[in-house]
Enzyme design. Sequence first.
Site, short mmCIF file in Angstrom:
data_model
loop_
_atom_site.label_atom_id
_atom_site.label_comp_id
_atom_site.label_asym_id
_atom_site.label_seq_id
_atom_site.Cartn_x
_atom_site.Cartn_y
_atom_site.Cartn_z
CG HIS A 127 -2.02 -1.07 1.08
ND1 HIS A 127 -2.80 -1.51 2.14
CD2 HIS A 127 -2.46 -1.78 0.00
CE1 HIS A 127 -3.64 -2.45 1.71
NE2 HIS A 127 -3.45 -2.63 0.42
CB CYS A 138 6.43 14.91 -14.53
SG CYS A 138 7.22 15.40 -12.98
CB THR A 196 -3.99 -7.99 8.57
OG1 THR A 196 -4.90 -7.49 7.58
CG2 THR A 196 -3.69 -9.44 8.29
CG ASN A 245 -5.79 -10.32 14.87
OD1 ASN A 245 -6.33 -9.64 15.74
ND2 ASN A 245 -5.80 -9.98 13.59
P1 OAD Z 1 -7.32 -3.21 10.43
O1 OAD Z 1 -7.47 -2.02 11.29
O2 OAD Z 1 -8.45 -3.56 9.52
O3 OAD Z 1 -7.03 -4.51 11.31
C1 OAD Z 1 -6.07 -4.51 12.34
C2 OAD Z 1 -6.03 -5.91 12.95
O4 OAD Z 1 -5.00 -5.92 13.91
C3 OAD Z 1 -7.31 -6.33 13.64
O5 OAD Z 1 -7.66 -7.65 13.23
C4 OAD Z 1 -6.93 -6.31 15.14
O6 OAD Z 1 -7.63 -7.30 15.87
C5 OAD Z 1 -5.45 -6.60 15.08
N1 OAD Z 1 -4.63 -6.07 16.18
C6 OAD Z 1 -4.76 -4.89 16.85
N2 OAD Z 1 -3.76 -4.72 17.72
C7 OAD Z 1 -2.94 -5.81 17.62
C8 OAD Z 1 -1.72 -6.22 18.24
N3 OAD Z 1 -1.11 -5.46 19.15
N4 OAD Z 1 -1.18 -7.41 17.87
C9 OAD Z 1 -1.78 -8.19 16.93
N5 OAD Z 1 -2.94 -7.85 16.31
C10 OAD Z 1 -3.51 -6.68 16.64
O7 OAD Z 1 -5.95 -3.02 9.61
P2 OAD Z 1 -5.46 -3.77 8.28
O8 OAD Z 1 -5.92 -5.17 8.26
O9 OAD Z 1 -4.01 -3.49 8.16
O10 OAD Z 1 -5.44 0.32 3.44
O11 OAD Z 1 -6.22 -2.95 7.17
C11 OAD Z 1 -5.96 -3.21 5.82
C12 OAD Z 1 -5.99 -1.94 5.03
O12 OAD Z 1 -7.20 -1.20 5.29
C13 OAD Z 1 -4.91 -0.93 5.38
O13 OAD Z 1 -3.66 -1.20 4.76
C14 OAD Z 1 -5.49 0.35 4.87
C15 OAD Z 1 -6.90 0.20 5.39
O14 OAD Z 1 -7.88 0.94 4.71
C16 OAD Z 1 -5.23 1.43 2.73
O15 OAD Z 1 -5.09 2.52 3.25
C17 OAD Z 1 -5.15 1.19 1.25
#
Ligand code: OAD
Length: 242
Positions: A119, A130, A186, A211
């Site tokens: 991302h 450009c 994630t 997670n």
């Molecule tokens: P999310 O906010 O959707 O998910 C975060 C995950 O991390 C959740 O499943 C939580 O349960 C888990 N979590 C939180 N704290 C944690 C910890 N300390 N240890 C382990 N797990 C933990 O974030 P992403 O899955 O990264 O895209 O979201 C995907 C994409 O959505 C991002 O890259 C972004 C967003 O819109 C763009 O901006 C293109």
Amino acid sequence: MLDIKKSDIEKIKNAGHVVFFSGAGMSQESGIATFRGKDGIWNKFKPEELANINGFMKNPDMVWEWYKYRHDIVRNAEPNQGHIAIAEFQKYLPKVTVITQNIDNLHKRAGSKNIFELHGNIERNYCMKCKTFYNEINEIPEVPKCRCGGLIRPDVVWFGEYLPQDQFQGAELAASNCDIFFVVGTSAVVYPAASLIYTAKDCGAIIFEINIEKTDISILARESFIGKAGNLLPMILKEIKE
Ligand code: OAD
């Protein structure tokens, strides 16, 4: 406590290629907010205004200012014990690849080498006209213009945009030829990034999830380790080192 089977530790130790696929939860312990859930960024801000090309064209200064704010947070953050453990795995395993959805550069700052950024990266910016790249300009308060007159935007993927093809193709190749695929912090709901978990599974990799709660892809995992990445990854590393 880490509840991992001895046989799984042996599988990781004997793996030729291990992939870590990370999301926002990976950096939560570095003080960077996740996107979804109660305290998530998309609960407070509107992605259609801030992470969308139409939002940027309508109000470039506002979007630029928001990325400047997030850039300040990232710059002041430090890699946590989870990032550091992943980087240290490189010393003990023949091949380690990091595939991240995060734009915060923390895997690199922790010392990981082989990284695919799906991302983008908030440290970089580029001219929309450009395509010249600009670093170190995030401190400018209003959206800067390129020498050619084009608007400069952050080099991050917004909703509706393609992922950088070289990064996605490299990540797909890694997912399809690894032995172990760790899914860390994630929600696995954003595609095409999340499709890599299915690619890895279809190609025979063992999936482990780390997670703080179960997710949609937990069903694909041999084990879902419930806990913080910054606690569990160093524990797994310790088992590998022994
Ligand atoms: P999310 O906010 O959707 O998910 C975060 C995950 O991390 C959740 O499943 C939580 O349960 C888990 N979590 C939180 N704290 C944690 C910890 N300390 N240890 C382990 N797990 C933990 O974030 P992403 O899955 O990264 O895209 O979201 C995907 C994409 O959505 C991002 O890259 C972004 C967003 O819109 C763009 O901006 C293109």
